[in-house]
Design a protein around this motif. Structure first.
Motif, PDB file in Angstrom:
ATOM      1  N   LYS A 150       0.838  -1.207   0.000  1.00 16.50           N
ATOM      2  CA  LYS A 150       0.000   0.000   0.000  1.00 16.50           C
ATOM      3  C   LYS A 150       0.872   1.255   0.000  1.00 16.50           C
ATOM      4  CE  LYS A 150      -3.598   2.346   2.588  1.00 16.50           C
ATOM      5  NZ  LYS A 150      -4.329   2.441   3.822  1.00 16.50           N
ATOM      6  N   LEU A 151       1.916   1.260   0.821  1.00 16.52           N
ATOM      7  CA  LEU A 151       2.802   2.424   0.885  1.00 16.52           C
ATOM      8  C   LEU A 151       3.524   2.645  -0.444  1.00 16.52           C
ATOM      9  CD1 LEU A 151       4.116   4.718   2.481  1.00 16.52           C
ATOM     10  CD2 LEU A 151       5.824   3.068   3.279  1.00 16.52           C
ATOM     11  N   LEU A 152       3.985   1.554  -1.074  1.00 14.63           N
ATOM     12  CA  LEU A 152       4.675   1.695  -2.363  1.00 14.63           C
ATOM     13  C   LEU A 152       3.751   2.279  -3.422  1.00 14.63           C
ATOM     14  CD1 LEU A 152       6.796  -1.588  -2.457  1.00 14.63           C
ATOM     15  CD2 LEU A 152       7.611   0.748  -2.059  1.00 14.63           C
ATOM     16  N   SER A 153       2.487   1.848  -3.407  1.00 14.24           N
ATOM     17  CA  SER A 153       1.521   2.417  -4.360  1.00 14.24           C
ATOM     18  C   SER A 153       1.369   3.920  -4.143  1.00 14.24           C
ATOM     19  CB  SER A 153       0.158   1.740  -4.201  1.00 14.24           C
ATOM     20  OG  SER A 153       0.235   0.406  -4.603  1.00 14.24           O
ATOM     21  N   GLU A 154       1.312   4.329  -2.876  1.00 13.47           N
ATOM     22  CA  GLU A 154       1.190   5.753  -2.564  1.00 13.47           C
ATOM     23  C   GLU A 154       2.433   6.523  -2.994  1.00 13.47           C
ATOM     24  OE1 GLU A 154      -1.526   5.014   1.436  1.00 13.47           O
ATOM     25  OE2 GLU A 154       0.361   6.113   1.606  1.00 13.47           O
ATOM     26  N   VAL A 201       4.652   5.700  -5.325  1.00 11.80           N
ATOM     27  CA  VAL A 201       4.726   5.744  -6.787  1.00 11.80           C
ATOM     28  C   VAL A 201       3.709   6.764  -7.314  1.00 11.80           C
ATOM     29  CG1 VAL A 201       4.294   4.430  -8.905  1.00 11.80           C
ATOM     30  CG2 VAL A 201       5.654   3.416  -7.065  1.00 11.80           C
ATOM     31  N   GLY A 202       2.499   6.756  -6.740  1.00  7.65           N
ATOM     32  CA  GLY A 202       1.450   7.692  -7.152  1.00  7.65           C
ATOM     33  C   GLY A 202       1.816   9.142  -6.907  1.00  7.65           C
ATOM     34  N   SER A 203       2.577   9.378  -5.851  1.00  7.67           N
ATOM     35  CA  SER A 203       2.965  10.755  -5.542  1.00  7.67           C
ATOM     36  C   SER A 203       4.255  11.168  -6.242  1.00  7.67           C
ATOM     37  CB  SER A 203       3.111  10.937  -4.030  1.00  7.67           C
ATOM     38  OG  SER A 203       4.174  10.140  -3.552  1.00  7.67           O
ATOM     39  N   GLY A 204       4.879  10.236  -6.946  1.00  8.29           N
ATOM     40  CA  GLY A 204       6.083  10.571  -7.706  1.00  8.29           C
ATOM     41  C   GLY A 204       7.372  10.516  -6.910  1.00  8.29           C
ATOM     42  N   LEU A 205       7.329   9.974  -5.685  1.00  5.14           N
ATOM     43  CA  LEU A 205       8.540   9.878  -4.883  1.00  5.14           C
ATOM     44  C   LEU A 205       9.377   8.658  -5.269  1.00  5.14           C
ATOM     45  CD1 LEU A 205       7.034  10.860  -1.417  1.00  5.14           C
ATOM     46  CD2 LEU A 205       8.426  12.276  -2.925  1.00  5.14           C
ATOM     47  N   LEU A 206       8.727   7.629  -5.774  1.00  8.03           N
ATOM     48  CA  LEU A 206       9.420   6.424  -6.257  1.00  8.03           C
ATOM     49  C   LEU A 206       9.022   6.162  -7.698  1.00  8.03           C
ATOM     50  CD1 LEU A 206       9.090   3.676  -3.456  1.00  8.03           C
ATOM     51  CD2 LEU A 206      11.173   4.829  -4.194  1.00  8.03           C
ATOM     52  N   LEU A 207       9.933   5.556  -8.431  1.00  6.12           N
ATOM     53  CA  LEU A 207       9.654   5.112  -9.789  1.00  6.12           C
ATOM     54  C   LEU A 207       9.535   3.594  -9.760  1.00  6.12           C
ATOM     55  CD1 LEU A 207      12.358   7.237 -11.637  1.00  6.12           C
ATOM     56  CD2 LEU A 207       9.929   7.770 -11.380  1.00  6.12           C
ATOM     57  N   SER A 227       8.589  -6.322  -9.992  1.00  8.37           N
ATOM     58  CA  SER A 227       8.612  -4.869  -9.904  1.00  8.37           C
ATOM     59  C   SER A 227       9.764  -4.454  -9.007  1.00  8.37           C
ATOM     60  CB  SER A 227       7.308  -4.335  -9.310  1.00  8.37           C
ATOM     61  OG  SER A 227       6.262  -4.507 -10.216  1.00  8.37           O
ATOM     62  N   LYS A 228      10.503  -3.502  -9.462  1.00  8.91           N
ATOM     63  CA  LYS A 228      11.567  -2.925  -8.647  1.00  8.91           C
ATOM     64  C   LYS A 228      11.316  -1.430  -8.550  1.00  8.91           C
ATOM     65  CE  LYS A 228      15.118  -6.344  -9.185  1.00  8.91           C
ATOM     66  NZ  LYS A 228      16.552  -6.556  -9.302  1.00  8.91           N
ATOM     67  N   TYR A 229      11.899  -0.837  -7.528  1.00  9.06           N
ATOM     68  CA  TYR A 229      11.620   0.563  -7.240  1.00  9.06           C
ATOM     69  C   TYR A 229      12.911   1.354  -7.167  1.00  9.06           C
ATOM     70  CZ  TYR A 229       7.133  -1.412  -6.208  1.00  9.06           C
ATOM     71  OH  TYR A 229       5.952  -2.089  -6.320  1.00  9.06           O
ATOM     72  N   LYS A 230      12.835   2.562  -7.688  1.00  7.69           N
ATOM     73  CA  LYS A 230      13.987   3.450  -7.720  1.00  7.69           C
ATOM     74  C   LYS A 230      13.531   4.822  -7.237  1.00  7.69           C
ATOM     75  CE  LYS A 230      17.304   5.130 -11.134  1.00  7.69           C
ATOM     76  NZ  LYS A 230      17.681   5.085 -12.543  1.00  7.69           N
ATOM     77  N   ILE A 231      14.347   5.475  -6.439  1.00  9.81           N
ATOM     78  CA  ILE A 231      13.968   6.791  -5.932  1.00  9.81           C
ATOM     79  C   ILE A 231      14.008   7.805  -7.077  1.00  9.81           C
ATOM     80  CG2 ILE A 231      16.304   7.445  -5.223  1.00  9.81           C
ATOM     81  CD1 ILE A 231      14.959   8.708  -2.716  1.00  9.81           C
ATOM     82  N   SER A 232      13.053   8.716  -7.062  1.00 11.61           N
ATOM     83  CA  SER A 232      12.983   9.753  -8.107  1.00 11.61           C
ATOM     84  C   SER A 232      13.673  11.019  -7.605  1.00 11.61           C
ATOM     85  CB  SER A 232      11.516  10.059  -8.423  1.00 11.61           C
ATOM     86  OG  SER A 232      10.909  10.675  -7.300  1.00 11.61           O
TER      87      SER A 232
END
Length: 95
Positions: A46-50, A52-58, A66-71
């Motif tokens: 849930k936090l990752l979705s938030e 990504v939605g707010s543009g803090l993570l890619l 799925s992998k995540y990268k800081i924006s």
């Protein structure tokens, strides 16, 4: 007495992990974020979705994973958080 983390602190921890553990530039998997974030899978998802939605993570998708990268916006958040944390500590407060 246990010290609980605030939501602001949890977000900073997740973003720091995404920044620090992305050594190869391919992003960080959810398992690493779970280990470092000390959260349940459901709560982290849930936090990752938030984030990504707010543009803090890619979110980087590659074959089922799925992998995540800081924006850049996430880096700005961490800088602002660090400044505010220092400010709060100067008054003896903890975030």
């Amino acid at each position: 007495m246990a010290q609980y983390r605030t939501q602001v602190r949890i977000i900073a921890d997740v973003l720091s992990t995404a920044r620090d553990m992305n050594t190869e530039g391919t992003g960080v998997g959810i398992t690493m974020l779970l280990r470092r974030g000390n959260m349940s899978y459901t709560r982290m998802s849930k936090l990752l979705s938030e984030l990504v939605g707010s543009g803090l993570l890619l979110e980087l998708n590659s074959e089922k994973i799925s992998k995540y990268k800081i924006s850049d916006k996430g880096l700005q958040y961490l800088a602002a958080y660090g400044n505010f944390e220092d400010f709060a500590q100067s008054f003896g407060l903890r975030l």
